[in-house]
Design a protein around this motif. Sequence first.
Motif, PDB file in Angstrom:
ATOM      1  N   ALA A 107       0.854  -1.193   0.000  1.00 36.79           N
ATOM      2  CA  ALA A 107       0.000   0.000   0.000  1.00 36.79           C
ATOM      3  C   ALA A 107       0.882   1.233   0.000  1.00 36.79           C
ATOM      4  CB  ALA A 107      -0.927   0.002   1.215  1.00 36.79           C
ATOM      5  N   ARG A 108       0.308   2.306  -0.468  1.00 33.35           N
ATOM      6  CA  ARG A 108       1.021   3.579  -0.395  1.00 33.35           C
ATOM      7  C   ARG A 108       1.212   3.960   1.059  1.00 33.35           C
ATOM      8  NH1 ARG A 108      -0.280   8.902   0.416  1.00 33.35           N
ATOM      9  NH2 ARG A 108       1.026  10.434  -0.651  1.00 33.35           N
ATOM     10  N   ILE A 109       2.374   4.485   1.391  1.00 34.38           N
ATOM     11  CA  ILE A 109       2.634   4.949   2.744  1.00 34.38           C
ATOM     12  C   ILE A 109       1.847   6.237   2.985  1.00 34.38           C
ATOM     13  CG2 ILE A 109       4.409   5.773   4.345  1.00 34.38           C
ATOM     14  CD1 ILE A 109       6.411   4.049   2.769  1.00 34.38           C
ATOM     15  N   GLY A 110       1.057   6.258   4.040  1.00 34.51           N
ATOM     16  CA  GLY A 110       0.284   7.456   4.357  1.00 34.51           C
ATOM     17  C   GLY A 110      -1.197   7.264   4.094  1.00 34.51           C
ATOM     18  N   LEU A 111      -1.830   8.273   3.530  1.00 29.71           N
ATOM     19  CA  LEU A 111      -3.278   8.286   3.338  1.00 29.71           C
ATOM     20  C   LEU A 111      -3.731   7.231   2.343  1.00 29.71           C
ATOM     21  CD1 LEU A 111      -3.768  12.159   3.021  1.00 29.71           C
ATOM     22  CD2 LEU A 111      -4.069  10.766   5.077  1.00 29.71           C
ATOM     23  N   ASP A 112      -4.966   6.737   2.525  1.00 29.82           N
ATOM     24  CA  ASP A 112      -5.526   5.844   1.517  1.00 29.82           C
ATOM     25  C   ASP A 112      -6.008   6.684   0.341  1.00 29.82           C
ATOM     26  OD1 ASP A 112      -8.022   6.919   2.136  1.00 29.82           O
ATOM     27  OD2 ASP A 112      -8.909   5.030   2.783  1.00 29.82           O
ATOM     28  N   LEU A 113      -6.539   6.022  -0.691  1.00 30.01           N
ATOM     29  CA  LEU A 113      -6.853   6.726  -1.939  1.00 30.01           C
ATOM     30  C   LEU A 113      -7.904   7.814  -1.744  1.00 30.01           C
ATOM     31  CD1 LEU A 113      -6.574   7.146  -4.936  1.00 30.01           C
ATOM     32  CD2 LEU A 113      -8.087   5.175  -5.317  1.00 30.01           C
ATOM     33  N   VAL A 114      -8.945   7.532  -0.978  1.00 30.68           N
ATOM     34  CA  VAL A 114     -10.003   8.530  -0.799  1.00 30.68           C
ATOM     35  C   VAL A 114      -9.457   9.778  -0.119  1.00 30.68           C
ATOM     36  CG1 VAL A 114     -12.253   9.002   0.245  1.00 30.68           C
ATOM     37  CG2 VAL A 114     -11.781   6.734  -0.710  1.00 30.68           C
ATOM     38  N   ASP A 115      -8.704   9.590   0.958  1.00 26.45           N
ATOM     39  CA  ASP A 115      -8.156  10.737   1.673  1.00 26.45           C
ATOM     40  C   ASP A 115      -7.091  11.464   0.855  1.00 26.45           C
ATOM     41  OD1 ASP A 115      -9.762  10.401   3.894  1.00 26.45           O
ATOM     42  OD2 ASP A 115      -8.343   9.096   4.919  1.00 26.45           O
ATOM     43  N   ARG A 116      -6.361  10.719   0.024  1.00 25.07           N
ATOM     44  CA  ARG A 116      -5.341  11.348  -0.825  1.00 25.07           C
ATOM     45  C   ARG A 116      -5.998  12.228  -1.884  1.00 25.07           C
ATOM     46  NH1 ARG A 116      -1.104  14.153  -1.693  1.00 25.07           N
ATOM     47  NH2 ARG A 116       0.261  13.501  -3.391  1.00 25.07           N
ATOM     48  N   ILE A 117      -7.139  11.793  -2.417  1.00 25.95           N
ATOM     49  CA  ILE A 117      -7.881  12.630  -3.373  1.00 25.95           C
ATOM     50  C   ILE A 117      -8.291  13.945  -2.703  1.00 25.95           C
ATOM     51  CG2 ILE A 117     -10.043  12.826  -4.669  1.00 25.95           C
ATOM     52  CD1 ILE A 117      -9.826   9.789  -5.178  1.00 25.95           C
ATOM     53  N   ALA A 118      -8.780  13.834  -1.479  1.00 28.18           N
ATOM     54  CA  ALA A 118      -9.192  15.038  -0.753  1.00 28.18           C
ATOM     55  C   ALA A 118      -7.994  15.943  -0.498  1.00 28.18           C
ATOM     56  CB  ALA A 118      -9.853  14.634   0.568  1.00 28.18           C
ATOM     57  N   GLU A 119      -6.851  15.346  -0.156  1.00 33.02           N
ATOM     58  CA  GLU A 119      -5.655  16.143   0.116  1.00 33.02           C
ATOM     59  C   GLU A 119      -5.155  16.848  -1.139  1.00 33.02           C
ATOM     60  OE1 GLU A 119      -1.748  15.190   2.677  1.00 33.02           O
ATOM     61  OE2 GLU A 119      -1.752  14.164   0.749  1.00 33.02           O
ATOM     62  N   ARG A 120      -5.160  16.131  -2.274  1.00 33.63           N
ATOM     63  CA  ARG A 120      -4.687  16.729  -3.529  1.00 33.63           C
ATOM     64  C   ARG A 120      -5.682  17.736  -4.090  1.00 33.63           C
ATOM     65  NH1 ARG A 120      -0.984  13.141  -7.364  1.00 33.63           N
ATOM     66  NH2 ARG A 120      -1.485  14.926  -8.657  1.00 33.63           N
ATOM     67  N   GLY A 121      -6.958  17.591  -3.714  1.00 40.25           N
ATOM     68  CA  GLY A 121      -7.975  18.503  -4.216  1.00 40.25           C
ATOM     69  C   GLY A 121      -8.381  18.232  -5.640  1.00 40.25           C
ATOM     70  N   PRO A 174     -23.619   3.864  -0.809  1.00 41.59           N
ATOM     71  CA  PRO A 174     -24.049   5.260  -0.709  1.00 41.59           C
ATOM     72  C   PRO A 174     -23.158   6.107   0.194  1.00 41.59           C
ATOM     73  CG  PRO A 174     -25.537   3.803   0.506  1.00 41.59           C
ATOM     74  CD  PRO A 174     -24.643   2.917  -0.304  1.00 41.59           C
ATOM     75  N   GLU A 175     -22.598   5.510   1.246  1.00 38.77           N
ATOM     76  CA  GLU A 175     -21.762   6.293   2.163  1.00 38.77           C
ATOM     77  C   GLU A 175     -20.497   6.776   1.460  1.00 38.77           C
ATOM     78  OE1 GLU A 175     -22.778   3.202   2.759  1.00 38.77           O
ATOM     79  OE2 GLU A 175     -24.237   3.370   4.389  1.00 38.77           O
ATOM     80  N   LEU A 176     -19.874   5.903   0.679  1.00 38.20           N
ATOM     81  CA  LEU A 176     -18.666   6.312  -0.035  1.00 38.20           C
ATOM     82  C   LEU A 176     -18.993   7.333  -1.113  1.00 38.20           C
ATOM     83  CD1 LEU A 176     -15.639   6.029  -0.433  1.00 38.20           C
ATOM     84  CD2 LEU A 176     -16.060   4.078  -1.941  1.00 38.20           C
ATOM     85  N   ALA A 177     -20.122   7.159  -1.790  1.00 34.95           N
ATOM     86  CA  ALA A 177     -20.544   8.145  -2.789  1.00 34.95           C
ATOM     87  C   ALA A 177     -20.707   9.517  -2.147  1.00 34.95           C
ATOM     88  CB  ALA A 177     -21.854   7.702  -3.439  1.00 34.95           C
ATOM     89  N   ALA A 178     -21.262   9.549  -0.929  1.00 33.32           N
ATOM     90  CA  ALA A 178     -21.437  10.810  -0.212  1.00 33.32           C
ATOM     91  C   ALA A 178     -20.087  11.441   0.125  1.00 33.32           C
ATOM     92  CB  ALA A 178     -22.250  10.589   1.058  1.00 33.32           C
ATOM     93  N   GLU A 179     -19.085  10.609   0.450  1.00 30.81           N
ATOM     94  CA  GLU A 179     -17.744  11.139   0.724  1.00 30.81           C
ATOM     95  C   GLU A 179     -17.173  11.818  -0.509  1.00 30.81           C
ATOM     96  OE1 GLU A 179     -14.529   9.495   3.116  1.00 30.81           O
ATOM     97  OE2 GLU A 179     -15.758   7.687   3.345  1.00 30.81           O
TER      98      GLU A 179
END
Length: 315
Positions: free
Chosen positions: A91-105, A270-275
């Motif tokens: 796995a990537r070190i650090g954030l998972d993919l969903v959180d990394r998308i949010a971080e990168r914007g 639906p929860e992930l879609a909402a994220e």
Amino acid sequence: MTSIGQIAFDLPGLDTGPDLASYRWILANVSGGKDSAAMLYELVRQADAADVPRDRIVCVHADLGRAEWEGTRELAAEHAAAYGLRFEVVARIGLDLVDRIAERGMFPDASNRWCTSDFKRGPVRRLMTALVREAENAGHLGRVRILNVMGLRADESPARRKLLAFSHDGALTCPCRDCVLRRAALESAERRGVPCPKDKKTGHGASNTLRHVDTWHPVHSWSTNDVWAAVKRSGLRPHPAYAAGMPRLSCSFCVLASRPALVRAAQLRPELAAEYAAIEEKTGHRFQNDVSMAEIIAEAADASSEVTAIPCWSG
């Protein structure tokens, strides 16, 4: 023409596939999906026929975190265990993919698939480094030969159709004859101030001074029907997402997915879609250029929108 990092060798035997017995490690990339399962079935079949010990085969799963369908990692491990194969998770070190998308914007897209390089290719190469050390500690001398095996198929996209079923994963630091010649061509072009032809570039593959890496797609020419027939013969359990209507087991919400596939995924998760919709609102960046996750959620919630015959997608 091959993609960057893939080099075609004009040598006898390359077109017919690799000599499996010549590799210290055979790295099988397992996703838990149907193509992955078919690839593993075919790999083990050919490895057994070539008398390759199964302890040379290492299954690797690149864990994307909650962007994956629930149970994907466990299913990939189950597929490896069915053949008695070693199973590794990277796995990537650090954030998972969903959180990394949010971080990168911003979301990945077809022209900038940083999700693949950051969350799959990079972590898998770290495992290659560890396997080289493991071989050296066991007394291996010289460069370690690794065969990287994936379940990519020509039918999936125009880009994958151009891939060679078997190629060398060349790089600037690879000392093999072909990469040396390609470096010479690149240096010559730079001295003359002209662009180096794409098909002459070395690429940025996984090979280096310590390891020689080749890439093999054993089911590259297979149809979807071929894949499902192999899965049936293998006895491996498919992921429940297929029975729920999803044509592929990519990320639950792949940025390349068809709209009907996204709608069905939103009904299932639906929860992930909402994220993702919240990330859109915060960053101002749409999930796809012409489709927002907010629109997908609204369509998924429409009681009259029954999703049937979901088309696959390209990429």
